[in-house]
Design an enzyme around this catalytic site. Structure first.
Site, PDB file in Angstrom:
ATOM      1  N   ASP A 191       0.856  -1.191   0.000  1.00 29.25           N
ATOM      2  CA  ASP A 191       0.000   0.000   0.000  1.00 29.25           C
ATOM      3  C   ASP A 191       0.893   1.242   0.000  1.00 29.25           C
ATOM      4  O   ASP A 191       1.689   1.444   0.922  1.00 29.25           O
ATOM      5  CB  ASP A 191      -0.885  -0.045   1.259  1.00 29.25           C
ATOM      6  N   ASP A 223      -3.385   2.541  -5.577  1.00 25.58           N
ATOM      7  CA  ASP A 223      -2.198   2.537  -4.712  1.00 25.58           C
ATOM      8  C   ASP A 223      -2.035   1.267  -3.890  1.00 25.58           C
ATOM      9  O   ASP A 223      -1.246   1.226  -2.944  1.00 25.58           O
ATOM     10  CB  ASP A 223      -2.180   3.782  -3.814  1.00 25.58           C
ATOM     11  N   GLU A 224      -2.764   0.206  -4.225  1.00 26.49           N
ATOM     12  CA  GLU A 224      -2.662  -1.040  -3.467  1.00 26.49           C
ATOM     13  C   GLU A 224      -2.610  -2.237  -4.412  1.00 26.49           C
ATOM     14  O   GLU A 224      -3.354  -2.291  -5.383  1.00 26.49           O
ATOM     15  CB  GLU A 224      -3.897  -1.229  -2.567  1.00 26.49           C
TER      16      GLU A 224
END
Ligand SMILES: [Mg+2]
Length: 400
Positions: free
Chosen positions: A9, A105-106
């Site tokens: 993350d 973003d993960e």
């Protein structure tokens, strides 16, 4: 064999990317927002400095400024975030071909089959990934390591920024069960309220609750959440290329303080639509329908859809349609807790052009010009960052 799953993350992703272009602001409180010029603009992300002042995602600029008068505001650049997202996933793919992006973003990585190549264990690989992303891109990630996807994700949430947390079969009860139940993925505020009516406040409460009773209370979701809490969830990591193309692209925000009036609502809709349009262009798809969902403070949702005459991936058209729907169905004196803009009826951008040629041959060239322009803007924003170009929409609050 026990699987080794990593969940990576990126920390304060949008704000961290913006700060790459503004190293002088590293120690200042910084927030990224849809419209820095308007006090009704909405905060989209913040760095650690702003967090320390209590600045929250999805509040309005004037609310954030009350808590943090020195807050530095930077405009959002969605194409740039997508570019960095690609670069980070390229790093992950050096370590396994099983990389599943969960959001911009993960990502989940299944490294079970590749660990031996790097002569290390899950934690060792997680630490190596953190270093590599930091050195190559100047961004930090938090990594969770576990035997399933859900616990890996909870591990990456457990400690940040730039940290590794290992969740094992031995420690998951001690680490995760004391956490509030809404720390579990897919447990929203509404489900958490229902569960608290049955005395379920922590993940441990959920795990110990009778499974059949949970299914009676929450339906199928009850079974899913119980699997998550007791650690029996076992979904595979599916690489991006093998996922079916999305049926819709949606973007929603729950606001810490309700939005009120057309100015705040317009800022919210523009912010959400901008990101939806950027994601559509990245997928090279256009939408034939726009949907807006509005949630009031009592958790009542209304949804309205509108078909478009001509499919689009342009932010201004998605914003315009969403605002039109909102004006037809919402009283601006009613407070709004959450908004979602969704692009539906997706089709490949190429097919949309052919349809357009058939529909109205004379307007096609002009339209193509506007699309080329918006794509060029993506390119320039991606390359030069900051406020290289601010559209009129971003400078002035929309006037519905
Ligand atoms: Mg993140």
């Amino acid at each position: 064999m026990e699987r080794v799953i990593l969940h990576c993350d990126l920390n304060s992703f949008y704000a961290s990317v913006e700060l790459l272009d503004h190293p002088e602001l590293k120690d200042a409180p910084v927030a990224v927002c849809g419209d820095p010029e308007s006090r009704h603009g909405i905060i989209l992300a913040k760095n650690e400095g702003a967090k320390a002042f209590g600045v929250k995602t999805a509040e309005t600029i004037w609310q954030a400024r009350k808590k943090c008068p020195g807050l530095v505001l930077l405009p959002a650049h969605h194409e740039k975030y997508h570019r960095y997202s690609r670069l980070v996933n390229d790093v992950y793919e050096r370590y396994t071909d099983l990389v599943e992006p969960f959001s911009i973003d993960e990502s989940w990585l299944d490294v079970t089959g590749s660990l031996h190549l790097f002569r290390t264990d899950g934690k060792g690989l997680a630490d190596r990934l953190r270093r590599e992303v930091r050195e190559a891109l100047g961004l930090t990630i938090s990594v969770g390591v576990s035997f399933n996807k859900i616990f890996a994700k909870m591990g990456s949430d457990y400690k940040k920024p730039d940290a590794t947390t290992v969740i094992t079969r031995e420690n998951f009860q001690a680490l995760l069960w004391p956490l509030p139940v809404d720390a579990l993925i897919f447990v929203g505020a509404a489900a958490a309220r229902t569960l608290s009516g049955y005395g379920i406040r922590t993940i441990g409460d959920l795990a110990r609750f009778d499974r059949a009773a949970l299914i009676t209370i929450l339906g199928k979701q009850g079974a899913v959440l119980h699997d998550y809490a007791v650690g029996t969830e076992c979904a595979p990591v599916i690489p991006a290329g093998e996922l079916p193309p999305p049926k819709s692209v949606g973007n929603g925000l729950t606001f810490p303080k309700n939005l009120l009036g057309w100015e705040e609502l317009g800022a919210g809709v523009a912010l959400l639509s901008d990101e939806v349009a950027a994601r559509l262009r990245r997928l090279d798809m256009k939408c034939g329908t726009v949907q807006i969902t509005v949630r009031d403070p009592a958790f009542h949702d209304i949804s309205r859809q509108k078909g478009l005459e001509i499919p689009t991936y342009l932010a201004r058209e998605i914003t315009g349609t969403a605002l039109k729907l909102l004006r037809q169905s919402w009283n601006p004196r009613s407070p709004v807790r959450a908004l979602t803009v969704t692009a539906q009826n997706l089709l490949p951008a190429g097919e949309a052009v052919e349809q357009l040629d058939l529909l109205s041959p004379q307007s096609a060239p002009r339209r193509e010009k506007v699309e080329r322009l918006e794509r060029a803007v993506d390119g320039i924003r991606g390359k030069y960052g900051k406020d290289a170009i601010l559209s009129a929409r971003l400078k002035k609050p929309p006037s519905p």
